[in-house]
Structures are given as structure tokens and as C-alpha cells.
Design an enzyme around this catalytic site. Structure first.
Site, PDB file in Angstrom:
ATOM      1  N   ASP A  12       0.871  -1.162   0.000  1.00 55.73           N
ATOM      2  CA  ASP A  12       0.000   0.000   0.000  1.00 55.73           C
ATOM      3  C   ASP A  12       0.915   1.221   0.000  1.00 55.73           C
ATOM      4  OD1 ASP A  12      -1.683   2.117   0.531  1.00 55.73           O
ATOM      5  OD2 ASP A  12      -2.506   1.299   2.393  1.00 55.73           O
ATOM      6  N   LYS A  66       3.007  11.212  -3.227  1.00 57.39           N
ATOM      7  CA  LYS A  66       1.972  10.595  -4.060  1.00 57.39           C
ATOM      8  C   LYS A  66       1.145  11.648  -4.811  1.00 57.39           C
ATOM      9  CE  LYS A  66      -1.517   6.943  -3.506  1.00 57.39           C
ATOM     10  NZ  LYS A  66      -2.131   6.070  -2.492  1.00 57.39           N
ATOM     11  N   GLU A  72      -7.174   0.488  -4.646  1.00 52.96           N
ATOM     12  CA  GLU A  72      -7.203   0.392  -3.183  1.00 52.96           C
ATOM     13  C   GLU A  72      -8.529  -0.158  -2.643  1.00 52.96           C
ATOM     14  OE1 GLU A  72      -5.973   4.317  -2.117  1.00 52.96           O
ATOM     15  OE2 GLU A  72      -3.931   3.962  -2.822  1.00 52.96           O
ATOM     16  N   ASP A  91     -13.474   5.076   1.916  1.00 60.14           N
ATOM     17  CA  ASP A  91     -12.055   5.251   2.257  1.00 60.14           C
ATOM     18  C   ASP A  91     -11.761   6.724   2.533  1.00 60.14           C
ATOM     19  OD1 ASP A  91      -9.319   5.508   2.368  1.00 60.14           O
ATOM     20  OD2 ASP A  91      -8.899   4.352   0.564  1.00 60.14           O
TER      21      ASP A  91
END
Lengths: 176, 622
Positions: B25, B87, B184, B206
């Protein structure tokens, strides 16, 4: 040896070539096929198998997507009969149908302008009902009467309805 | 001739060797690595027992780096060279970064993707991410005691092609073989799906540190389909902290603060939020650099009121995703919670209220994505799981071309199941036109200017014809990782011009090789030895794959002569693998690869037949 792409979408899933379709059986056939040939099954295999698996999986996805949606399925059936229903030259529609379209469009614009959720939902219900009617008409023309030219005309109407329903979706987002 | 193992199809007699594979992850705030050990997915900890690795990389003047907690605690000392949340910059141009002015980095506008100027030189976000991946790779190899066969790396469902490609490139630079890029939410569902053996419609909610994602998945007989995704890339737990922080300033009557005090109070705000996940009330105390003492009491109710609009903001994308999937909230059978921010009780309550059921929270929301990725990695590496499931994923954003007037023509629609390919025909608009420029874009908007530009290329050598006579067939192919390749061909006259592009943000193989060289120039690592090690892993993998395939249905599908030819190539490769000659290993691998093309084709046909036969058996039962 090359991929055998000669089978049509119906043959690929061993389904009868009709507009009426057993959705559950199509789902099962599709999943059964992907379970054998999906790239995930070949992630640790050699290059050749990885490439072939991607090509097959792509082919199976295309066939499934085409058969799954009534509009695409009908269009594809007509194509197999040599009828291009969506030919750009073939644009004439009956006047009463176009008039009705304009009325619905006005109702849609009013609903958005007044942020009227109830009116929008009502319109959506009516359109869905109409679309359903056209669809059963389409099934009759394709499967029983085998009147492919008329089926093409109805399919073009379905396209109009689909577009309108898409605009209803967009209207929901606008109102929110 | 080598002895041939013969067995029934499906009953592999290949020695059951467990291949080491991990799920990673690669998060905005934290990253994790997990693996399946004795059938159970577990997060791998560092030597201090930490599972989470803060996604923070600090560069030093001598080219060395520090990654994780060490870099995080010292971020304030060296903000220009300590890269956090890299990211956000993956596959992004300088125009795509909203809060550019408040970030402490020196950005360089490079075509396709921004770069960062550090004391150790100019770094691409790909290289920064690779540093994080390298640490996780080392951790995994130390913990598992061997070289990894590969990794599944997760990406947000909304990641476009540029961001996915950048992630894959980062893995390459880190020396990781990517088995698959996985969304994800899908990973989270896998973690729960297998534990609970559930079927039906699931929502994955999420809420991370800085982003919110909602995904609607359909789980049926071992197939995971992503029906729709939506989200808000500027909504996360940090916003909750900020609300508390602003409330503190207001309560204490503070206006201008030093950087140190800002950092201090933000940390206190976060602590308070976390305390309120378990207590109805919390005390916030802090001593500012001026000596002023802050002492405030915050109740859960006050917290809920000040963050109410944030909670509501998560429900709009949730409604949209449901509508995209053509579903109602009541169709959802379970709601999976991902991300540390879902620990906030008010969030859990709001989600529960919206879906009319309590969300699933029995797995650690910080770890659930990595745990699911590890399960997928274990299957892809060929370590057969008991459950023989399959994952079907979709294109997150429509892919298309620019047409006349700056309009977008969609070729592959959003949510198309991958892998997928679609071709469309275009024509010339001028007499005698011999070239056509093709602009590939991604997004839902009608104007090209509002979509993301992925690549531009030119198709040349079109024979001169009157306008509209040429037929240019443009084909889009999206592979199982969700990565796009585009090709164009003039078919009207039978004369072919063909070009395949890799989108412009992508790095060329040479650039990746260059980054690899750079990154090892500082470590005491011999590039040649590394290349040999990688070639050996590739070769070994191919030997195993070929032997397993031969054992499964070699005798069934091939003549004795054909079998002998493949077996000889396998033996040759095995021999080369014993030596240390890089060129020999690569050559023998290539020869075996080429030699198994026909066999692979027959195996694939066999698989298709098997699927059809299975289906016909069902028919008989009707």
C-alpha cells in the site's frame, strides 16, 4: 495459429442468437470464461501466454458488454443481419416522435430551472416506461417478426430515449 | 531426454514451492507491506515493530536518503529536502498541483511530471516513491528470507493513466516486479471478502489523511467487479484537524502564530480528534513559544458540530457513485471502512445512517488495503489459494481523442471492464493531407482543455487523397493494470503506417535504467550483479511456468517432437541459470519464450474450450 475470432459474440458464450436473453446464463458464461482466461491467471506464466490471455480477455469483455446492454445487443444483432441501424445517412424520424422529444426536453429544462426534484423523478419514471415499451417492441420485431428494417427504426428511437435519460442523470447532479 | 511428468489437467505435479510475493500500500501519508504467511495475510513490521512506514523521504548532500519515521521527525529541520506526500505529485504536471505556493519544495516544471530540486540533485516523484518502495522491499526480503517474485501495488481508484504509469515506473526503479496494480478499494474488499466469504453489493468508504474515495463493488461467485467509483481528492482527516485547529485559535483569541506554534497546535488538534474517537470529552493543553498557555475542553458534540459539513461532504460522492452503479443505498450489503479517519465515531454513524446498517470495522482500517493486496499477490504469484477467485476491474476515467474544435471523442468509456480494446475510424479533413496529429486525453468533460492530456503523436505517411477518403483506424488497448497503449493505422488504401505510443508522462526504458543506475551509484551495489540477479529471477520464473504448463497438458496438446523441442530449451535455460553469464541467461530465456508461443496458444484455446464445456454441462442440468 491465431486467435479464433470468427465466432460471433453469441456463439462465444453458447447463447441463442436472439434479443431476448437469459441474463443470468450470460453472466455465468462470462464469468466461467474469464475464470479460465483472465490475465490474473497468467501473471506468473510466460510472455506468450500473458499476451494471449490479454487478447482473449479483451475479446470476452467486448462480447459480454455488447450482449449485456439491450441497445448494443439489438444493434449487434442487426449488424449480423447486415443492417447498420446507426448509419449517419439514416436520420429521419417520425414527426410525432420528435415533437414528443421536444416536450420532454422542455419538461427537463423546467425541472432543472425550478430545482424541482419531484418533477424530475416523475419525468424519469415516464421516460423509463417509454424506453421499456420500445424495448419490448424491439424484441418482438427482432425475434418474432424478423423485421430488421423496422427494428432499426425502433432502435434509433431507443437511442433518443437513452440520450434523454442520460440528461436526466446529469440534471440530478446539477440540482444537487 | 528429460523425464516428462504426465498428469490429469488441473492436477499440477510441479513441486509446491511457495513463491515470495507481497502486497504494498503505497500511501500518501503512510506505506505498508504485507504478505500471506501460512494462509494468513499479515503486515510486515520493521525491526522496531512498526508496521506503518511514513511516506517521507529526506535527501542528503552526499546522495544518501533517510525514509520513514527518521525523516518525518526531522522534517521541520530540513523542509526543502524532506519530501512528504509525494503521491500527490505522481504523474502530475506543475499546473495540477493546487497548493503549490504553501509547499516548501522547489518545483521544476518538466514535461508530463513535475520534478523536485533537492540537495542531492533534481528528483522525479517516481524516484522519491522508489525510495519508499526500496525500504519496503528490503524489509520484506529480510523478513521472508529470500528474493521476491513480485508485488501487487495499490493505487487509488481515481488514479488516471499517468499516475498509474508513474507508480509502475517507481516499482521498476526500486527493482520490484509488478504482478499487478490494484485499486485500493478493491484490495480492501478482498481483505474482507475472503475473510467473510461474502456475496453481493459492497461499498468501500475510504477516508484517508487527505483524500476521500467511495467505490461500489459487486462480489459474485469469486468475481470482484468495480461498478462505480467517486470521491473528493481534497477531503480527508487533515480537514478535521484543521477545523479543530481553527476552533482552538478562535477560542484562545489567537491570530498570528509562528511556524513552530502552528505545527504544535495542529498536532494537538489531531490528538484531540483521536481522543474523541474513544471518549466523550477531551482536554487540549499547549504552551506556545510566547509562554502563553492554551487550555481548552472539547466535547464530542462540539467536535461533531464543527465537522458536520465535512461529514456531509462525503455523502455527495457516495450518492453519485450509487447512481452511476444504478443502485440504491438499500442494495448495499456491506460497507467496508478504510483509512484512519473512519475511526471518527460521527463518520461511522453517518455512514451507518446513510446505508441503514453498521459499517464493517473489524479489520484495522490503516492496514486493510495492504492485507488485501497481499492476498492478491499470493494468488498472482501462483501460490494457489483455496478459494479460486477472480478479480475484474474497470477503467476509472473515460479515454478519448481530441477532435475538431477542441472537443473530446470518447473511445473507451468510464467503468469499462479491463482488459479492453476499442477502435474508431477517423478521416482527413484536407485534400492531400499526409499526416494526422493524434491527441490522447482522459476525463469526462466535453472540452479537451478540461481533460487530462496523456499523449500526442503523429501518424505520417498517409497517401495523398481527397479530404475524407483516408480511413485512419485508432485503437486503444487498456491492459489488466489499467494502462493504456494507442496505435493508429491508415487502412483505406491498404498502405499501413503504424505507431504505438507510451503516454508522454511515462518514462522511457532508458530513463528508468538511468534512474536505477543513479540510485545504486551511491549504494555499494554492483549494477551487473543486480542485472544478473534479475535475469535469473525472470529465467527461473519462466522455467517454472513452462514446467508447470508441460506437466499440466503438454502431452495432451503437443506432439512428442514438439515436446522434445520445448524440453530441450528448458534444459538449456536451466543450464544457463547455473552459470553467471548475463547474456547467456537472457538469450536462453528469450529462446524459451519464443519456443512456447504455439504451446501457449493451444493452452489458451484449451482453456476457452474448458469454459464452454463447463457451461454446456450446466445447460444439460436445466
Amino acid at each position: 495459429m491465431t486467435l479464433d475470432f470468427s465466432r460471433n459474440h453469441f456463439e462465444l458464450f453458447a447463447m441463442p442468437m436472439t434479443f431476448a436473453i437469459d441474463a443470468e446464463r450470460l453472466d455465468q458464461a462470462y464469468r466461467g470464461m474469464q475464470a479460465e482466461i483472465h490475465p490474473d491467471k497468467f501473471a506468473h506464466a510466460g510472455e506468450a501466454e500473458q499476451r494471449l490471455s490479454m487478447q482473449w480477455s479483451t475479446r470476452v469483455n467486448e462480447a459480454y458488454q455488447t450482449l449485456r446492454k439491450p441497445f448494443d445487443r439489438a444493434r449487434y444483432l442487426l449488424q449480423l443481419q447486415g443492417v447498420d441501424a446507426m448509419d449517419a445517412k439514416n436520420t429521419s424520424m417520425p414527426a410525432d416522435f420528435l415533437l414528443q422529444q421536444m416536450e420532454w426536453r422542455e419538461a427537463l429544462m423546467d425541472a432543472v430551472e425550478n430545482r424541482d426534484m419531484t418533477a424530475l423523478q416523475g419525468l424519469e419514471k415516464e421516460l423509463q416506461l417509454q424506453a421499456k415499451g420500445l424495448q419490448s417492441q424491439l424484441g418482438h420485431l427482432l425475434d418474432e417478426q424478423k423485421n430488421f428494417v423496422e427494428a432499426g427504426n425502433v432502435l434509433r428511437k431507443v437511442r433518443f430515449m437513452d440520450k434523454l435519460l442520460q440528461e436526466v442523470d446529469a440534471a440530478y447532479e446539477e440540482i444537487e | 531426454m528429460a523425464l516428462l511428468q504426465i498428469s490429469e489437467p488441473g492436477l499440477s505435479t510441479a513441486p509446491h514451492q511457495h513463491r515470495l510475493a507481497v502486497g504494498i500500500d503505497l500511501g500518501t501519508t503512510n506505506s505498508l507491506v504485507a504478505t500471506v504467511r501460512n494462509g494468513v495475510s499479515v503486515v510486515l513490521n520493521d525491526e522496531k515493530g512498526h508496521g506503518l512506514l511514513p511516506s517521507v523521504v529526506r535527501y542528503f548532500a552526499d546522495g544518501t536518503t533517510s525514509v520513514g519515521y527518521g525523516a518525518q521527525v526531522q522534517a521541520a529541520l530540513d523542509p526543502h529536502n524532506t519530501i512528504t506526500s509525494v503521491k500527490r505529485f505522481m504523474g502530475r504536471g506543475i499546473k495540477d498541483i493546487p497548493d503549490l505556493s504553501i509547499l516548501p519544495y522547489q518545483f521544476i516544471d518538466a514535461p508530463g511530471m513535475v520534478q523536485l530540486k533537492t540537495v542531492a540533485g533534481v528528483k522525479s516523484p517516481v524516484e522519491v516513491s522508489a525510495e519508499i518502495l526500496k525500504v519496503l522491499k528490503l524489509r520484506a526480503e529480510a523478513s521472508l528470507g529470500g528474493e521476491l517474485v513480485g508485488a501487487v501495488i495499490t493505487v487509488p481508484a481515481y488514479f488516471d493513466d499517468a499516475q498509474r504509469q508513474a507508480t509502475k515506473d517507481a516499482a521498476k526503479v526500486a527493482g520490484l516486479n509488478v504482478l499487478r496494480l490494484l485499486n485500493e478499494p478493491t484490495a480492501a474488499a478482498i481483505a474482507y471478502g475472503l475473510d467473510n466469504a461474502s456475496e453481493g453489493i459492497y461499498a468501500v468508504f475510504d477516508l484517508g489523511g487527505g483524500t476521500f474515495d467511495i467505490s461500489i463493488l459487486k462480489l459474485t461467485k469469486g468475481v470482484f467487479e468495480v461498478l462505480a467509483t467517486n470521491g473528493d481528492s481534497a477531503l480527508g482527516g487533515d480537514d478535521f484537524d484543521r477545523r479543530v485547529y481553527c476552533w482552538m485559535l478562535e477560542q484562545a483569541g489567537l491570530h498570528t502564530l509562528s511556524d513552530h506554534d502552528k505545527t504544535l497546535l495542529m498536532a494537538r488538534a489531531r490528538d484531540a480528534k483521536e481522543m474523541l474517537s474513544e471518549h466523550p470529552q477531551t482536554q487540549i493543553t499547549a504552551v506556545l513559544s510566547s509562554g502563553e498557555v492554551i487550555d481548552l475542553s472539547l466535547t464530542e458534540q462540539a467536535f461533531n458540530e464543527m465537522t458536520d459539513s465535512l461529514v456531509k461532504k462525503t455523502l455527495t460522492p457516495t450518492r453519485k457513485a450509487l447512481r452511476d452503479a444504478g443502485l440504491q443505498a438499500s442494495d448495499v450489503k456491506g460497507v467496508v471502512m478504510v483509512g484512519g479517519s473512519t475511526r471518527v465515531p460521527r463518520i461511522q454513524a453517518a455512514v451507518g445512517e446513510f446505508f441503514g446498517q453498521s459499517p464493517l470495522t473489524n479489520l484495522d482500517p490503516d492496514k486493510v488495503v495492504a492485507l488485501g493486496a497481499a492476498i492478491q499477490a499470493n494468488v498472482l504469484a501462483g501460490n494457489k489459494a483455496d478459494d479460486d477467485w477472480l478479480l475484474l476491474d474497470v477503467v476509472p476515467l473515460s479515454l478519448g481523442l481530441e477532435t475538431m474544435g477542441g472537443l473530446t471523442e470518447k473511445i473507451i468509456p468510464r467503468n469499462a471492464t479491463i482488459p479492453t480494446a476499442r477502435a474508431q475510424e477517423f478521416t482527413t479533413f484536407k485534400d492531400g493531407q499526409t499526416a494526422m496529429s493524434i491527441h490522447v486525453v482522459q476525463g469526462e468533460r466535453e472540452l479537451v482543455a478540461d481533460c487530462r492530456s496523456l499523449a500526442r503523436f503523429e501518424l505520417r505517411g498517409i497517401p495523398p487523397m481527397v479530404a475524407g477518403a483516408a480511413r485512419i483506424r485508432v485503437t486503444f488497448q487498456v491492459d489488466a493494470d489499467g494502462l493504456l497503449s494507442v496505435s493508429a493505422r491508415e487502412t483505406g488504401t491498404g498502405i499501413e503506417a503504424h505507431i504505438a505510443v507510451k503516454p508522454s508522462y511515462g518514462l522511457t526504458d532508458d530513463e528508468v535504467a538511468g534512474m536505477l543506475r543513479d540510485s545504486y551509484a551511491h549504494a555499494q551495489d554492483d549494477m551487473t550483479a543486480r542485472n544478473l540477479a534479475e535475469a535469473r529471477v525472470d529465467g527461473q520464473r519462466l522455467v517454472e511456468a513452462a514446467e508447470a504448463a508441460l506437466a499440466e497438458n503438454g502431452a495432451l496438446l503437443m506432439t512428442a517432437e514438439e515436446l522434445q523441442a520445448i524440453e530441450k530449451r528448458v534444459t538449456d535455460l536451466k543450464l544457463a541459470l547455473q552459470g553467471a553469464d548475463l547474456v547467456a541467461v537472457k538469450r536462453a530465456t528469450e529462446i524459451l519464450n519464443k519456443g512456447t508461443v504455439e504451446f501457449a496458444a493451444r493452452r489458451m484455446d484449451q482453456s476457452v474450450k474448458k469454459a464452454l464445456t463447463g457451461h454446456k454441462l450446466d445447460e444439460l442440468e436445466f
